[in-house]
Design a protein around this motif. Structure first.
Motif, PDB file in Angstrom:
ATOM      1  N   PRO A   1     -13.075  17.047  -3.063  1.00 11.20           N
ATOM      2  CA  PRO A   1     -12.760  15.663  -2.686  1.00 11.20           C
ATOM      3  C   PRO A   1     -11.499  15.136  -3.356  1.00 11.20           C
ATOM      4  O   PRO A   1     -10.778  14.319  -2.775  1.00 11.20           O
ATOM      5  N   LEU A   2     -11.220  15.604  -4.579  1.00 10.30           N
ATOM      6  CA  LEU A   2     -10.013  15.159  -5.269  1.00 10.30           C
ATOM      7  C   LEU A   2      -8.765  15.605  -4.515  1.00 10.30           C
ATOM      8  O   LEU A   2      -7.778  14.862  -4.441  1.00 10.30           O
ATOM      9  N   GLN A   3      -8.808  16.817  -3.943  1.00 10.34           N
ATOM     10  CA  GLN A   3      -7.658  17.287  -3.173  1.00 10.34           C
ATOM     11  C   GLN A   3      -7.437  16.444  -1.924  1.00 10.34           C
ATOM     12  O   GLN A   3      -6.296  16.225  -1.503  1.00 10.34           O
TER      13      GLN A   3
ATOM     14  N   GLU B   1     -16.172  20.728  -0.302  1.00 15.03           N
ATOM     15  CA  GLU B   1     -16.605  19.330  -0.394  1.00 15.03           C
ATOM     16  C   GLU B   1     -17.726  19.109  -1.406  1.00 15.03           C
ATOM     17  O   GLU B   1     -17.916  17.994  -1.891  1.00 15.03           O
ATOM     18  N   SER B   2     -18.489  20.163  -1.738  1.00 17.12           N
ATOM     19  CA  SER B   2     -19.604  20.024  -2.678  1.00 17.12           C
ATOM     20  C   SER B   2     -19.167  20.158  -4.129  1.00 17.12           C
ATOM     21  O   SER B   2     -19.985  20.067  -5.046  1.00 17.12           O
ATOM     22  N   THR B   3     -17.881  20.398  -4.370  1.00 18.66           N
ATOM     23  CA  THR B   3     -17.363  20.543  -5.726  1.00 18.66           C
ATOM     24  C   THR B   3     -16.613  19.277  -6.142  1.00 18.66           C
ATOM     25  O   THR B   3     -16.291  18.417  -5.321  1.00 18.66           O
ATOM     26  N   GLU B   4     -16.324  19.173  -7.433  1.00 18.02           N
ATOM     27  CA  GLU B   4     -15.526  18.054  -7.913  1.00 18.02           C
ATOM     28  C   GLU B   4     -14.078  18.191  -7.455  1.00 18.02           C
ATOM     29  O   GLU B   4     -13.398  17.200  -7.195  1.00 18.02           O
ATOM     30  N   TRP B   5     -13.619  19.433  -7.332  1.00 21.54           N
ATOM     31  CA  TRP B   5     -12.237  19.711  -6.977  1.00 21.54           C
ATOM     32  C   TRP B   5     -11.917  19.328  -5.538  1.00 21.54           C
ATOM     33  O   TRP B   5     -10.866  18.746  -5.264  1.00 21.54           O
TER      34      TRP B   5
END
Length: 306
Positions: free
Chosen positions: A68-70, A62-66
């Protein structure tokens, strides 16, 4: 709600959660808050649909850009499936956290949820419960029983325990003593019997499916549940998730053993996403299933009970 019937769906993510098929089970029904443990289809000729959203992996990275996009992509898959299956309004949300807190949030905050804690004597295994689909003509008569069990995972052993098996045996004896009402069972991690029936190369009859790209990753041990189910004429099918690269159904004695279809964009694998649909018809009684893909295509249709 549609003209053809009511729609029930449960979501799952490979988390410590409860139907991650918990990893156990989050069950949501439409369109009103459930009364007791009953699900009511529409007219006698209206099918009752269940959509299995498996291994959503919500909240991953959740702390990455990837991450939340998923979650956005996973939600898109669910919306596409629900649009094509035309159920009606739906609502479901949760965050990756401890089992009991997840169930508490799901039950108390989701006004459409049919999820249950299950017997406290089975904790830390939660979400062991049964729902009944009632006849549209006789509200006191069950058309089918839907059992949901926590198969562990995360920090817990990956098993259906002996205590859970005994709970199922007693509950089935209580509500379906003559095995006259069909039973459909859901949990997340496949039992070891799935290894025995798994297709070796490709998928060939009597198995039905489109994806057989990895070996079954089963529970750590068999502790009586599969023996119980194999001996019950009323048990029709078991549905699991966990393996993202499998979506087949294969027969085992009088049972069908089925995988869902990987729905979430989190987790491993780049296979096309979708969801398994299960349809119960009252008259004449039947259980059918198919895979609905994100792009709307349908495949792998199979009759699981005549």
């Amino acid at each position: 709600m549609t003209e053809t019937g009511q729609f029930l769906f449960f979501t799952s993510c490979l988390y410590i959660i409860i139907y991650s098929l918990i990893i156990s089970t989050v069950v949501v029904a439409l369109p009103t808050k459930p009364e007791g443990y009953d699900l009511r289809p529409g007219a006698a000729d209206a099918p009752f649909k269940i959509a299995l959203f498996a291994d959503l992996h919500f909240g991953e990275a959740e702390s990455t850009e990837w991450g939340p996009l998923q979650d956005v992509n996973s939600t898109r898959v669910m919306s596409s499936v629900l649009d094509h299956e035309t159920p009606g309004k739906e609502d479901c949300s949760f965050q990756g956290t401890q089992r009991l807190e997840l169930m508490k949030n799901e039950i108390e905050l989701n006004t459409l949820s049919h999820s249950r804690y299950g017997p406290k004597g089975l904790w830390p295994s939660v979400s062991n419960y049964v729902l009944q689909v009632l006849s549209s003509e006789d509200p006191k008569s069950a058309v089918a029983f839907l059992y949901f069990l926590d198969s562990g995972g995360g920090s817990y052993p990956e098993v259906i325990s002996g205590a859970q098996s005994e709970w199922f045996r007693q509950k089935a004896l209580e509500i379906n003593p003559d095995s006259s009402v069909p039973e459909i069972i859901f949990w997340h991690i496949p039992s070891r019997v799935y290894e025995k029936v798994a297709p070796k190369f490709g998928i060939h009859k009597p198995c039905v499916g489109s994806l057989n790209e990895e070996q079954v990753a089963p529970q750590e041990a068999e502790m009586g549940m599969m023996k119980l189910l194999a001996e019950r004429k009323s048990a029709k099918a078991i549905f699991v998730g966990h393996n993202h690269g499998l979506d087949w159904c294969c027969p085992h004695k009088e049972l069908w053993l089925c995988f869902a279809r990987h729905t979430g964009y989190g987790g491993y694998g780049n296979w096309d996403r979708g969801a398994r649909i299960v349809e119960i018809t009252q008259k004449p009684f039947s259980v059918k299933s198919w895979i609905r893909m994100e792009d709307g295509n349908v495949h792998s249709e199979v009759v699981l009970s005549p």
